[in-house]
Design a protein around this motif. Structure first.
Motif, mmCIF file in Angstrom:
data_model
loop_
_atom_site.group_PDB
_atom_site.id
_atom_site.type_symbol
_atom_site.label_atom_id
_atom_site.label_comp_id
_atom_site.label_asym_id
_atom_site.label_seq_id
_atom_site.Cartn_x
_atom_site.Cartn_y
_atom_site.Cartn_z
ATOM 1 N N ASP A 454 0.880 -1.169 0.000
ATOM 2 C CA ASP A 454 0.000 0.000 0.000
ATOM 3 C C ASP A 454 0.914 1.213 0.000
ATOM 4 O O ASP A 454 1.581 1.493 0.988
ATOM 5 C CB ASP A 454 -0.900 -0.032 1.239
ATOM 6 N N GLY A 455 0.947 1.916 -1.105
ATOM 7 C CA GLY A 455 1.865 3.048 -1.206
ATOM 8 C C GLY A 455 3.294 2.547 -1.168
ATOM 9 O O GLY A 455 3.658 1.617 -1.891
ATOM 10 N N LEU A 456 4.101 3.146 -0.288
ATOM 11 C CA LEU A 456 5.519 2.796 -0.244
ATOM 12 C C LEU A 456 5.817 1.613 0.663
ATOM 13 O O LEU A 456 6.935 1.118 0.665
ATOM 14 C CB LEU A 456 6.327 4.012 0.238
ATOM 15 N N SER A 457 4.845 1.171 1.427
ATOM 16 C CA SER A 457 5.137 0.142 2.420
ATOM 17 C C SER A 457 4.684 -1.242 1.982
ATOM 18 O O SER A 457 3.678 -1.387 1.308
ATOM 19 C CB SER A 457 4.434 0.454 3.737
ATOM 20 N N ASP A 460 2.937 -3.685 6.171
ATOM 21 C CA ASP A 460 2.411 -3.100 7.404
ATOM 22 C C ASP A 460 0.890 -3.020 7.392
ATOM 23 O O ASP A 460 0.255 -2.883 8.426
ATOM 24 C CB ASP A 460 3.025 -1.722 7.693
ATOM 25 N N VAL A 461 0.323 -3.094 6.211
ATOM 26 C CA VAL A 461 -1.133 -3.215 6.118
ATOM 27 C C VAL A 461 -1.481 -4.696 6.127
ATOM 28 O O VAL A 461 -1.059 -5.438 5.238
ATOM 29 C CB VAL A 461 -1.675 -2.547 4.837
ATOM 30 N N GLY A 462 -2.189 -5.114 7.158
ATOM 31 C CA GLY A 462 -2.536 -6.527 7.285
ATOM 32 C C GLY A 462 -4.021 -6.694 7.500
ATOM 33 O O GLY A 462 -4.804 -5.766 7.282
ATOM 34 N N PHE B 502 -5.224 2.249 9.049
ATOM 35 C CA PHE B 502 -4.043 2.826 8.416
ATOM 36 C C PHE B 502 -2.883 1.845 8.355
ATOM 37 O O PHE B 502 -2.269 1.649 7.310
ATOM 38 C CB PHE B 502 -3.605 4.106 9.132
ATOM 39 N N SER B 503 -2.580 1.208 9.460
ATOM 40 C CA SER B 503 -1.436 0.297 9.488
ATOM 41 C C SER B 503 -1.601 -0.684 10.625
ATOM 42 O O SER B 503 -2.216 -0.370 11.646
ATOM 43 C CB SER B 503 -0.140 1.086 9.667
ATOM 44 N N ASP B 504 -1.043 -1.890 10.437
ATOM 45 C CA ASP B 504 -0.999 -2.855 11.531
ATOM 46 C C ASP B 504 0.154 -2.562 12.485
ATOM 47 O O ASP B 504 0.213 -3.120 13.579
ATOM 48 C CB ASP B 504 -0.798 -4.279 10.984
ATOM 49 N N ASP B 505 1.062 -1.708 12.054
ATOM 50 C CA ASP B 505 2.268 -1.439 12.830
ATOM 51 C C ASP B 505 1.955 -0.413 13.914
ATOM 52 O O ASP B 505 1.614 0.737 13.615
ATOM 53 C CB ASP B 505 3.352 -0.908 11.887
ATOM 54 N N THR B 549 5.851 9.974 3.484
ATOM 55 C CA THR B 549 6.415 8.793 4.124
ATOM 56 C C THR B 549 5.803 7.503 3.583
ATOM 57 O O THR B 549 6.492 6.506 3.387
ATOM 58 C CB THR B 549 6.183 8.855 5.654
ATOM 59 N N TYR B 550 4.508 7.522 3.368
ATOM 60 C CA TYR B 550 3.803 6.288 3.003
ATOM 61 C C TYR B 550 3.210 6.311 1.599
ATOM 62 O O TYR B 550 2.760 5.306 1.108
ATOM 63 C CB TYR B 550 2.679 6.017 4.003
ATOM 64 N N ARG B 551 3.166 7.488 0.999
ATOM 65 C CA ARG B 551 2.411 7.667 -0.245
ATOM 66 C C ARG B 551 0.992 7.083 -0.112
ATOM 67 O O ARG B 551 0.553 6.247 -0.898
ATOM 68 C CB ARG B 551 3.148 7.055 -1.438
ATOM 69 N N ARG B 552 0.289 7.528 0.924
ATOM 70 C CA ARG B 552 -1.107 7.114 1.139
ATOM 71 C C ARG B 552 -1.933 8.351 1.457
ATOM 72 O O ARG B 552 -1.387 9.390 1.790
ATOM 73 C CB ARG B 552 -1.203 6.144 2.336
#
Lengths: 572, 572
Positions: A454-457, A460-462, B502-505, B549-552
């Protein structure tokens, strides 16, 4: 078939001595992210490494990668990556694999590697590319590789045979048996037959069209249809197709030449890929045919043809913009003709028909595979698969590249040609197939999940984030904010209740504010000062109210900000 | 055709003296929420009032209604509502119309009204129902109505002709020309011919299958296929189809009887509708055939057949639960057979194939229209439409019930039978068509939007809420909360930054907190005390950071809670 249900759940045993292990990390039970790992004598060989495109239940995800966990501790054991062809679902995840093993040797045909190189450039990678051609043999660690020409919907596709002491595996890649291919490059059925004489112990075979009876019409037969359509148009013509379908584009160009139209490519990937194909001599662009888009839009409307991306209804593509009347350079006029010389990939129907309806609404005539023979599949139908089984005569069969319905249908075809039912292995992603003494059996399962980009990551999206997105996407959220004195638990601000994605009515949530205030008085009276406990109480009150009042389930997001008197006090 | 593009945008003039006005408030440019309003001499007659089911870009919406705004000031002018048949896309919105006009007379056939009555009961309404049959004539205000038998995928469907001094309109409703219908109730082509002799000034005609060449296979021909499939099964059989498709169910029951299987209906709407059909003599259930589900699951597997809902992959339906292994009473076993005796409605492909793959994975054999002739459409193909045009010989044609591509194809068929191109009116929802002196022309447009039902509310969810839901569904949100002293603008709490969807992290947003703190120092230093301005500054900082940072693009939701010192101070 050896597998009626979802298969084994146990952790696989150590690879059998002298046996060959096969595990798909993607591509089985789905169409996309194809990746198969072969292991012999502690060494790994990977065939393909593609991406999967997300579906509705994976909102916001750009790409889905194969799950590399099963190999991440074995990176130095990987001898090579072999790519069968240049489609995204076979090469798209290579840059992510190369991040882990930048020096991994990558084998593939010339066009496949050229597409990969362009992709890796965007990732600022310079992979170690080793070009191979059909009929060539290469030894890579304990694997003796032989490559076979196959035809598909992209040039220069290969099948690969792996000879090991444990037996011979043939992986077809994506394949069909066009007997009149545009480039005269036949699928090497003679080679497969020779390999079959030698003995194929395990056949990994494309299942995409196993449910479709008969044979795929030759690609060549689309030419006259395109010619006929384009020949009758008295205005502009726009043809959309896959940006890697060189032979389809070739036939469009031929028709343009014949009818005196000049051509412009529209869409970044179309421009790039056709440039590569022309450079490699796979696409013949007559001198003076091609123009850039800015010039082409000024040509008389009978003198121009646009070849565009967007055949799957991708919302940001050139064609979608045209359908919405938002393309910067091309405005659809009543009487223009748009040809979708493309498949309708399951899941894209709504988007594609949305584009078709938009174009029709603007007055365009839209020609698509539903009303003219302007597309043929790149994957063998059942009739062709039977030819393959009868040429190869495999002892064991592992259908790949397909959803469960396709795998099952493909397995049934294998059995009808004489493969023993117990030797047809329906092994979904992660299921371990061991070939020992000429028999392939599932012996366990490694964990294979979805890895989301998702985007640059990556990663981390789970599932937890996606599950939140699904809730938010369905019902929005209601946020309740209040500051409380951290010593007494007393509200020191008026609670605010606001929704996003909940209602257009600005007063929709007014009635719950007094309930929140009452609840805050109650928690204060009970001496509750812990902000989490106060937040939970608020969530309960608001959640119950919204379920009863609206019968909806927005996410309830209470925020209780503890303010210490001392801290506030310092501002005086 | 009189309309190449999207049509007029002007406010319509007053209805022409002595003319007939036609406006579709739904059903054109879409498949669903069919509703056509006819006006003569100040009086209105409505044909159908259905719902549309939402698509991906309408998340969380349960139903979409026709937009009643165009008639809400004219409620007392409505003479009647005529229902052509009992499908949801024709009757589903009636309870919402009745809320505005509870005494509105509703005309329809016996089965149609029985289904409507059951629906209205759930809404605690007792509508004024007036039963009509084919060939019957009724005078309703200035409209002289005549009803014609038509066949479709539900029994007891009608077409309706409106005779007015301005001319004769025929509205086909949903129609096909099955020449061997199971109930021997033919579409009344003879009646249409007679009406054609009299002269039809405007034909509103079903466009659904106008793109499909040829003729729909008779429903009757499915019987032998079902019989063959069911006759070969040695385990359980589950047949899924539409809960209103009485003739399909009849053929399943007949096959069950023949092969000695007892039957249980699964799914609330199947049980209800088949009960109604049996009560009205439209479904013949032999004595002793039917069992309730709890008993049926205990029968030997060769002695039972389930008729289930869920043929469109609806996630909460009985069949979807079975495919996920979550149905309370029915567990799919390897070797069971599931028949999807149903269409594949565009947009549902992913869901339906998801169910198919789930069933196949559990070992079931799945028979569907892709591999056996177990479904035929309820809508006339192009060949049948030609018969209709040639029988009716309309002066003007208004294709209805379809997306733009269907309307266009239907209009083209009309022209091929001799209708003057300028008399084919492609009028999307809201476009006003006036029939004056025998010529139908578009004269303006009334506003027609989407009216969404979400939970208990109608209309409070609009485009702004949906747009928020789409953003939240794609990227979740990041909430920043801070309390500030309302006098000085100084932060009196540590800002919290948290994401959902947004993120699992858990550390994903840690790096932005110092940036928020810096920004708060800056706003304080600049003497900014207005909480909205502070919130905007915070939104900017976080939005920029997350994009880089994330391009989101999550929704950024800053909440700045003003705390007045005095208020905080009172807590001491």
């Amino acid at each position: 078939m050896s597998l009626a249900g979802p298969g084994p759940t146990n952790t696989p045993p150590a690879p059998p001595e002298g046996g060959l292990r096969t595990v798909a990390l993607g591509g089985i039970g789905e169409v996309g992210r194809n990746m198969t790992v072969f292991e012999y004598d502690g060494k790994l060989l990977i065939v393909d490494c593609g991406v999967l495109f997300p579906e509705d239940e994976q909102p916001g995800v750009d790409l889905i990668l194969p799950d590399f966990r099963a190999i991440e501790d074995r990176l130095s054991d990987i001898e090579a990556l072999v790519l069968t062809h240049g489609h995204e679902d076979h090469i798209g995840a290579v840059p992510f694999l190369l991040r882990m093993r930048p020096d991994l040797p990558v084998y593939g045909s010339r066009f496949t590697l050229a597409l990969l190189e362009a992709k890796c450039k965007e990732h600022r990678q310079r992979p170690k590319l080793i070009e191979v051609t059909e009929s060539e043999r290469r030894t890579v660690g304990p694997f003796d590789l032989e490559f076979f020409a196959v035809n598909h919907s992209i040039p220069d596709a290969l099948a690969v045979a792996l000879r090991t002491p444990a037996g011979v595996v043939l992986h077809t890649g994506d394949i069909k048996l066009d007997q009149l291919p545009l480039d005269s490059r036949l699928t090497d059925l003679a080679g497969f037959s020779r390999l079959g004489d030698e003995g194929v112990d395990l056949l990994c075979i494309d299942s995409t069209n196993a449910e479709v009876p008969g044979f795929v019409t030759p690609e060549r037969d689309i030419g006259p249809v395109l010619d006929d359509v384009i020949g009758h148009v008295t205005q502009r013509v726009i043809v959309a197709c896959f940006a890697s379908h060189v032979h389809r584009v070739q036939q469009v160009l031929d028709a343009a030449v014949k009818h005196g139209r000049r051509v412009a490519f529209v869409g970044r990937s179309m421009v790039r890929n056709m440039g590569i194909a022309a450079d490699l001599g796979l696409l013949n662009i007559p001198q003076g045919l091609l123009m850039n888009l800015d010039e082409a839009v000024n040509l008389p409307e009978t003198k121009v043809l646009f070849v565009s991306t967007g055949s799957q209804g991708e919302p940001l593509s050139a064609l979608s913009r045209m359908a919405r009347g938002e393309h910067r350079q091309i405005s659809i006029r009543a009487g223009d003709t748009v040809v979708l010389a493309s498949s309708l990939i399951p899941g894209n129907e709504t988007a594609v028909f949305g584009v078709v309806n938009g174009l029709v609404r603007l007055g365009a005539n839209v020609v698509h595979q539903g009303n003219a023979k302007v597309h043929v599949s790149g994957h063998a139908s059942a009739g062709e698969l039977l030819f393959l089984y009868n040429a190869i005569r495999p002892s064991n069969v592992m259908p790949v590249h397909g959803e469960w319905r396709h795998l099952r249908a493909n397995g049934a075809l294998a059995i009808r040609t004489g493969v023993a039912p117990e030797n047809v292995v329906l092994a979904e992603n992660g299921v371990v197939v061991d070939l020992v003494d000429g028999r392939a059996r599932t012996t366990g399962r490694v964990e294979v999940g979805h890895v989301y980009v998702d985007g640059l990551s990556v990663g981390d999206v789970g599932e937890s984030t996606l599950s939140d997105r699904l809730v938010l996407g369905e019902g929005g959220f209601i946020a309740i904010n209040v500051a409380v004195d951290s010593t007494t638990g007393r509200a020191v601000s008026t609670p605010t209740v606001s929704g996003r994605g909940f209602s257009d009515d600005p007063k929709a949530l007014d009635a719950v504010v007094p309930l929140v205030e009452m609840e805050l008085s109650r928690t204060e009276a009970e001496g509750i000062t812990d902000s989490h406990r106060i937040a939970q109480a608020v969530r309960r009150v608001v959640g119950r109210w919204v379920a009863e009042t609206y019968r909806r389930r927005p996410m309830i997001v209470p925020t209780v900000i503890p303010v210490s008197y001392g801290q506030a006090g310092t501002t005086t």
